[in-house]
Motif scaffolding. Structure first.
Motif, mmCIF file in Angstrom:
data_model
loop_
_atom_site.group_PDB
_atom_site.id
_atom_site.type_symbol
_atom_site.label_atom_id
_atom_site.label_comp_id
_atom_site.label_asym_id
_atom_site.label_seq_id
_atom_site.Cartn_x
_atom_site.Cartn_y
_atom_site.Cartn_z
ATOM 1 N N GLY A 404 3.068 5.556 0.622
ATOM 2 C CA GLY A 404 1.625 5.427 0.687
ATOM 3 C C GLY A 404 1.064 6.064 1.943
ATOM 4 O O GLY A 404 1.797 6.647 2.740
ATOM 5 N N TYR A 406 -2.542 5.913 4.952
ATOM 6 C CA TYR A 406 -3.700 5.208 5.457
ATOM 7 C C TYR A 406 -4.983 5.939 5.091
ATOM 8 O O TYR A 406 -5.048 7.173 5.104
ATOM 9 C CB TYR A 406 -3.632 5.082 6.972
ATOM 10 N N LEU A 407 -6.000 5.153 4.785
ATOM 11 C CA LEU A 407 -7.358 5.661 4.616
ATOM 12 C C LEU A 407 -8.202 4.988 5.688
ATOM 13 O O LEU A 407 -8.223 3.764 5.806
ATOM 14 C CB LEU A 407 -7.898 5.327 3.222
ATOM 15 N N SER A 418 -13.584 0.785 -2.348
ATOM 16 C CA SER A 418 -12.830 0.491 -3.567
ATOM 17 C C SER A 418 -12.309 1.795 -4.139
ATOM 18 O O SER A 418 -12.979 2.827 -4.076
ATOM 19 C CB SER A 418 -13.712 -0.221 -4.595
ATOM 20 N N CYS A 419 -11.094 1.751 -4.699
ATOM 21 C CA CYS A 419 -10.469 2.946 -5.262
ATOM 22 C C CYS A 419 -9.876 2.624 -6.626
ATOM 23 O O CYS A 419 -9.496 1.475 -6.903
ATOM 24 C CB CYS A 419 -9.357 3.474 -4.341
ATOM 25 N N THR A 421 -7.566 4.730 -10.067
ATOM 26 C CA THR A 421 -6.950 5.963 -10.540
ATOM 27 C C THR A 421 -7.987 6.802 -11.265
ATOM 28 O O THR A 421 -8.863 6.283 -11.951
ATOM 29 C CB THR A 421 -5.778 5.655 -11.488
ATOM 30 N N VAL A 428 -6.970 0.251 -7.600
ATOM 31 C CA VAL A 428 -5.913 0.336 -6.608
ATOM 32 C C VAL A 428 -6.003 -0.884 -5.690
ATOM 33 O O VAL A 428 -7.069 -1.180 -5.137
ATOM 34 C CB VAL A 428 -6.036 1.633 -5.785
ATOM 35 N N PHE A 430 -5.058 -2.597 -2.228
ATOM 36 C CA PHE A 430 -4.643 -2.206 -0.888
ATOM 37 C C PHE A 430 -3.660 -3.231 -0.330
ATOM 38 O O PHE A 430 -3.920 -4.443 -0.359
ATOM 39 C CB PHE A 430 -5.856 -2.093 0.042
ATOM 40 N N TRP A 448 -4.360 0.527 3.658
ATOM 41 C CA TRP A 448 -3.120 1.205 3.272
ATOM 42 C C TRP A 448 -3.113 1.383 1.764
ATOM 43 O O TRP A 448 -3.172 0.422 1.006
ATOM 44 C CB TRP A 448 -1.920 0.383 3.721
ATOM 45 N N ILE A 449 -3.083 2.646 1.308
ATOM 46 C CA ILE A 449 -3.044 2.948 -0.118
ATOM 47 C C ILE A 449 -1.591 3.145 -0.516
ATOM 48 O O ILE A 449 -0.938 4.089 -0.066
ATOM 49 C CB ILE A 449 -3.849 4.219 -0.444
ATOM 50 N N ILE A 464 -6.713 9.754 -7.101
ATOM 51 C CA ILE A 464 -7.544 8.553 -7.125
ATOM 52 C C ILE A 464 -8.958 8.876 -6.689
ATOM 53 O O ILE A 464 -9.208 9.859 -5.998
ATOM 54 C CB ILE A 464 -6.961 7.426 -6.238
ATOM 55 N N CYS A 466 -12.427 7.141 -4.829
ATOM 56 C CA CYS A 466 -12.822 6.025 -3.961
ATOM 57 C C CYS A 466 -14.324 6.082 -3.678
ATOM 58 O O CYS A 466 -14.930 7.158 -3.653
ATOM 59 C CB CYS A 466 -12.066 6.063 -2.639
#
Length: 481
Positions: A404, A406-407, A418-419, A421, A428, A430, A448-449, A464, A466
């Protein structure tokens, strides 16, 4: 761009021409009070500088040397760790007509705006400019602009150790029209330039390339090309020569301006000093012709940040200009600083907001303040969260793995993201979420994705979508993991 366009600005004593540069430097270091003595010394140096032809290696042809309008005397830097504030004092000797501004990161602030943390104190022979700013500031410059389209910029190292330094450096410039296709530019300084020292000269042009009434800025590179050839000489006099092809002169014959730079790297509390001047070298000149400078991509602000919107026009006696929002003039209030300036070549106006808020959103234009009222679009401002993540430059490179990534986002209080697919809208989840206050208005959100798990089909790239939201708006983006 406006301010950078706006950037403008003597060593033998009366005891004899044999008084050396090193002696002057030693004398300055020995001064206890320093201010009046340094000023008198600079006056004498300038007198001898202009009087003596053989101080520096100058071209054979007699040239008219001009002054940049200011000289740096001292810099004092002090950091208040507990208050997370930095105090910088810069003392300049300059002519009464010189204008002085600060550049703090990407904003422009007047030298006497206490509400913005700046003020000045007049001394007998100099002026002390003071600024108080946050330790989060990354870039700081003091700009002095003289009436002759000359400027000097003093770049301050905001991360340097606390210190008070005394400086002495004076430079002058000249320009020579060699012939109809060539122009030479000269800089000389005291102490003299040394080819072994860290300094460099650059030239650029302002020209109307394609769109009428829009002026483009371009540095001239030394590599030969069909349009222009540039050469530089590193001696005690810095010399730059530019040769234009007939093709280039035909293309820009009525609107061609040469911008000249000399940068001295000091690598101290003052990182470097840049001397700059602009000249109209158009083969054919039309009275009152001008154009607006091209607008550059605007970095969207966060709530509470300082924001500067500026416009400038270049030409021959350009009219006054001003910044408007949604077609209406902007009022000067306790949270807004507005300034304008004109010279024979430049017309500049800018607006600085002390704290960005929803009220500053809108479409900004540069408008001539005369009967013609020509309008030039600048950009739109919208407050929305910032995404601090990309595939090429992750903030947390050490945490990147196949599992994964980081965002990192920044926005107003209440920031959320919010994320899902991209193909099947699966949400998704986190694994890690960390929220940090940046200012009383803004915060940072780190999530963390995770990489694709067995519940998803195995993809070599995970696509994905977001959406980050806060109270001011939203920002939608796509990621490939």
């Amino acid at each position: 761009m406006a301010v950078s366009n706006f950037l403008l600005v003597l060593s033998l004593s009366c005891f004899g021409l044999t008084f050396s540069v090193s002696s002057i430097q030693k004398e300055i270091q020995d001064l206890k009070n320093g201010q009046e003595e340094i000023k008198n010394l600079l006056k004498e140096v300038l007198y001898q500088f202009n009087k003596t032809e053989n101080i520096t290696q100058t071209p054979k042809k007699s040239l008219t040397w001009f002054e940049f309008g200011s000289s740096l005397l001292s810099v004092n830097k002090l950091t208040f760790e507990d208050q997370e504030k930095v105090l910088v004092e810069v003392e300049l000797s300059h002519t009464p007509q010189t204008e002085v501004d600060w550049i703090v990161d990407s904003t422009i602030i007047g030298a006497n705006e206490y509400r913005f943390g700046t003020w000045s104190t007049g001394k007998e022979n100099s002026t002390l400019y003071t600024i108080l700013f946050s330790t989060s500031v990354k870039f700081l410059e003091l700009i002095s602009v003289s009436t002759g389209n000359y400027s000097t910029s003093y770049n301050i190292d905001v991360n340097a150790q606390n210190a008070k330094k005394i400086y002495q450096r004076v430079c002058q410039g000249a320009i020579d029209d060699i012939n109809s296709t060539s122009v030479a530019v000269y800089f000389r300084c005291l102490p003299e330039l040394d080819s072994r020292d860290s300094w460099y000269q650059r030239m650029a042009i302002y020209a109307e390339f394609e769109e009428k009434n829009e002026v483009h800025f371009k540095f001239l590179e030394s590599e030969p090309n069909p349009y222009v050839n540039v050469t530089y000489e590193r001696n005690s006099t810095a010399t730059g020569t530019v040769v234009f092809s007939n093709r280039a002169l035909e293309k820009f014959k009525t609107f061609l301006f040469l911008d000249n730079h000399l940068t001295l790297n000091l690598n101290d509390v003052v990182r470097f000093i840049t001397y700059r001047f602009t000249q109209d070298i158009s083969p054919e000149k039309t009275n009152d012709e001008f154009g607006f400078l091209e607008s550059i991509p605007f970095q969207e602000p966060l709530e509470g940040e300082k924001v500067t919107i500026y416009c400038d026009a270049l030409g021959r006696n350009p009219p006054p200009v001003r910044v408007e929002r949604d077609g209406m003039p902007i009022s000067d209030t306790s949270d807004v600083y507005i300034a304008s300036s004109r010279s024979t070549l430049w017309s500049i106006s800018y607006v600085t907001y002390l704290h960005a808020s929803k009220e500053i959103e809108g479409n900004y234009t540069c408008v001539t303040d005369d009967k013609s009222r020509e309008v030039f679009p600048l950009y739109s401002i919208e407050l929305k969260p910032k995404v601090r993540w990309d595939l090429n430059n992750l903030m947390y490179a050490g945490n990147v793995s196949d599992e994964g990534k980081y965002l990192v986002l920044e926005g107003s209080e209440g920031l959320d993201v919010s994320c899902s697919t991209f193909d099947n809208d699966t949400v998704v989840v986190f694994d890690k979420v960390q929220r940090t206050n940046l200012t009383k208005w803004t915060e940072r959100l780190e999530v963390w994705i995770p990489g694709p798990s067995q519940e998803f089909e195995p993809y070599s790239m995970w696509h994905i979508s977001c959406t980050a939201t806060d109270k001011n708006g939203e920002n939608t983006f796509e990621l490939y993991l």
